[in-house]
Design an enzyme around this catalytic site. Structure first.
Site, PDB file in Angstrom:
ATOM      1  N   LYS A  27      47.271 -30.300  46.687  1.00 52.04           N
ATOM      2  CA  LYS A  27      46.882 -30.771  45.350  1.00 52.04           C
ATOM      3  C   LYS A  27      47.246 -32.243  45.195  1.00 52.04           C
ATOM      4  O   LYS A  27      48.291 -32.692  45.687  1.00 52.04           O
ATOM      5  CB  LYS A  27      47.611 -29.920  44.297  1.00 52.04           C
ATOM      6  N   SER A  82      45.000 -25.767  36.608  1.00 48.84           N
ATOM      7  CA  SER A  82      44.598 -27.085  37.023  1.00 48.84           C
ATOM      8  C   SER A  82      44.420 -27.242  38.537  1.00 48.84           C
ATOM      9  O   SER A  82      43.812 -28.214  38.969  1.00 48.84           O
ATOM     10  CB  SER A  82      45.622 -28.103  36.539  1.00 48.84           C
ATOM     11  N   SER A 125      48.779 -22.733  36.488  1.00 50.46           N
ATOM     12  CA  SER A 125      47.825 -23.529  37.276  1.00 50.46           C
ATOM     13  C   SER A 125      47.653 -23.148  38.734  1.00 50.46           C
ATOM     14  O   SER A 125      46.758 -23.668  39.398  1.00 50.46           O
ATOM     15  CB  SER A 125      48.204 -25.001  37.196  1.00 50.46           C
TER      16      SER A 125
HETATM   17  N1  GLN Z   1      46.462 -24.626  31.804  1.00 48.57           N
HETATM   18  C1  GLN Z   1      47.813 -24.912  31.401  1.00 48.57           C
HETATM   19  C2  GLN Z   1      47.861 -26.226  30.693  1.00 48.57           C
HETATM   20  O1  GLN Z   1      46.834 -26.756  30.449  1.00 48.57           O
HETATM   21  C3  GLN Z   1      48.727 -24.876  32.573  1.00 48.57           C
HETATM   22  C4  GLN Z   1      48.660 -26.092  33.394  1.00 48.57           C
HETATM   23  C5  GLN Z   1      49.539 -26.036  34.594  1.00 48.57           C
HETATM   24  O2  GLN Z   1      50.088 -24.987  34.923  1.00 48.57           O
HETATM   25  N2  GLN Z   1      49.720 -27.181  35.199  1.00 48.57           N
HETATM   26  O3  GLN Z   1      48.878 -26.735  30.382  1.00 48.57           O
END
Ligand code: GLN
Length: 487
Positions: free
Chosen positions: A73, A148, A172
């Site tokens: 990532k 994400s 994410s």
């Molecule tokens: N979708 C969640 C957010 O928008 C989690 C994001 C993540 O785990 N980095 O914060």
């Protein structure tokens, strides 16, 4: 898959170089359409593969992960490689050092193919907030891969990497794994070093693996876990590789099913799949118990107070001076350069996207004088209650089972106009981050939608630092599903 490839490497049936080439070619052919990668590191991948081939030629024993191609990532630093975190503000940023997880992967001989697309600074659930490109879900290219870590999930699901790393602050790793039909593990907070991970919310962030099977995830996880002097929250572990716990035996395992996670809003087809999974667990000798995680209803609101607070403070460093973009570099010679304050403001105004700005503003508000007690401090107290729910539940059960997400992968644009809708995507995943417990998502079925079989994920949450049990249970279920299919 990793074990098989490893055996082929050791027997000489395939070389690390041909394996890397095969993946690099697949990326060349398919990623233009898919958009999983932001950077492809062809040269360094082939170099690493060649060094593994050299070791093999010399008759040396190689690690299970040596020569196996994976993707990282883009918020995890690799020395000398671009690291954008999906943001324009880091468009020109080259990481000066390796994250601890990268150092460890390199040591094991893993081949890194490149960096994957993500929501900007990991804020999002669809990878649509990336400043660079869309990533499509390989199962149905009209749908998002989740986020994400959407690029990391799509790359593995499309066969453009054997494994990948993501980061999980509120879901994410698990949510994109569920949307793309693969396995994703968020380790216990403190199990994997965050050194070299661009911080989103430091008290919630964890790096973890995404892979095609539970065993593959365990293999990658074992190579990145453990104590690191550069992250004071990490803890030591006995070093026994996690893949060695995958016995297929879950007899006597107590599985908790939290009533709060099976509300009326849950898609009935997902509920059906979770029922089937629980039946399988029972057939394997596990017992199923209804439990309560009573404060889960506050998890999302608590998350959306604490996470932005930490975001607003962590992202203060991006001001155009030390890291990445400086607004003055965007100007041509006829334009006046900005003064110091304007440089900060203009760089951030130009460099950050809407979602990031929204969270910085929310967090700055919740931390400001007069609101700190009402929001931040109160949310911390509720967080402690959420954690206590888990401690109480683990008196009675060994693992907790739920769906990973309330629905399968959604279409592009479906939730971008309404942040609350997007945030609801994480309703079942944020609690594990708030409590700090490990959690894994793995495929438990599909639902048919317009002629496509959209994957759905089941989630197991475990006791603090007990990834062994989590992985063993998920692996046993995976085997059960596989044996059913072949029957
Ligand atoms: N979708 C969640 C957010 O928008 C989690 C994001 C993540 O785990 N980095 O914060």
């Amino acid at each position: 898959m990793i074990r098989e490839l490893h055996n082929q490497l050791v027997s000489g049936a395939v070389t690390a170089t041909t394996l890397a080439q095969k993946y690099l070619t697949a990326i060349e052919q398919k990623d233009g359409e898919l958009g999983a990668y932001l950077t492809v590191s062809r040269e360094s991948a082939l170099e690493k593969a060649a060094s593994v081939d050299e070791s093999l030629k010399r008759g040396e024993k190689i690690d299970l992960l040596a020569g196996i191609p994976g993707a990282i990532k883009d918020n995890i630093c690799i020395a000398g490689e671009r690291a954008t975190a999906g943001s324009k503000i880091l468009d020109n940023y080259i990481a000066p050092y390796d994250a601890t997880v990268i150092e460890r992967l390199k040591k094991s001989g893993a081949v890194i193919l490149g960096k994957t697309n993500m929501d900007e600074f990991a804020m999002g659930s669809s990878t649509e907030t990336s400043a660079y490109q869309k990533t499509k879900n390989p199962i149905d290219t009209e749908r998002v891969p989740g986020g994400s870590s959407g690029g990391s999930a799509a790359a593995v699901a499309a066969g453009l990497a054997v494994w990948s790393l993501g980061s999980d602050t509120g879901g994410s790793i698990r949510q994109p794994a569920a949307f793309c039909g693969i396995v994703g593990l968020k380790p216990t907070y403190g199990r994997v070093s965050r050194f070299g991970l661009m911080a989103m919310a430091s008290s919630l962030d964890q790096i973890g693996p995404l892979a095609a099977s539970v065993e593959d995830a365990a293999i990658v996880f074992s190579r990145i876990a453990g104590l690191d002097a550069r992250d004071a929250t990490t803890q030591s572990w006995n070093g026994k590789p996690f893949e060695e716990y995958l016995t297929g035996d879950v007899a006597g395992l107590r599985i908790g099913v939290p009533t709060e996670y099976f509300s009326k809003e849950l898609d009935p087809r997902i509920r059906q799949a979770t029922d089937t999974a629980l039946e399988h667990f029972k057939a394997l000798g596990a017992s199923v118990h209804e439990i309560s995680l009573a404060h889960s209803q506050y998890a999302l609101p608590v998350y959306y107070i604490l996470m932005p607070s930490e975001v607003s403070s962590n992202l203060a460093r991006f001001d155009g001076i030390k890291y990445g973009l400086n607004i003055n570099d965007q100007k041509d010679s006829t334009q006046e350069t900005s003064g110091l304050l304007e440089t900060y403001l203009d760089t951030r105004r130009y460099g950050f996207g809407r979602e990031v700005k929204r969270r910085i503003m929310l967090g700055t508000h919740t931390l400001s004088a007069g609101y700190y007690d009402a929001y931040y401090r109160k949310a911390q107290k509720v967080r402690a209650l959420i954690k206590k729910d888990f401690a109480d539940a683990f008196q009675k059960v060994d693992v907790i089972f739920s769906p990973t997400t309330p629905e399968a992968a959604f279409r592009f644009g479906e939730k971008t106009a309404d942040p609350l809708k997007m945030y609801l995507s994480d309703i079942y995943t944020v609690t594990a981050n708030l409590a700090g417990v490990p959690a894994i998502s793995f495929p438990i079925g599909v639902i048919e939608e317009a002629g496509k079989n959209l994957p759905i994920g089941g989630q197991l949450m475990g006791k603090w630092f007990d990834e062994e049990t989590l992985l063993r249970a998920a692996d046993a279920l995976e085997r059960q599903f596989a044996s059913q299919k072949s029957n």
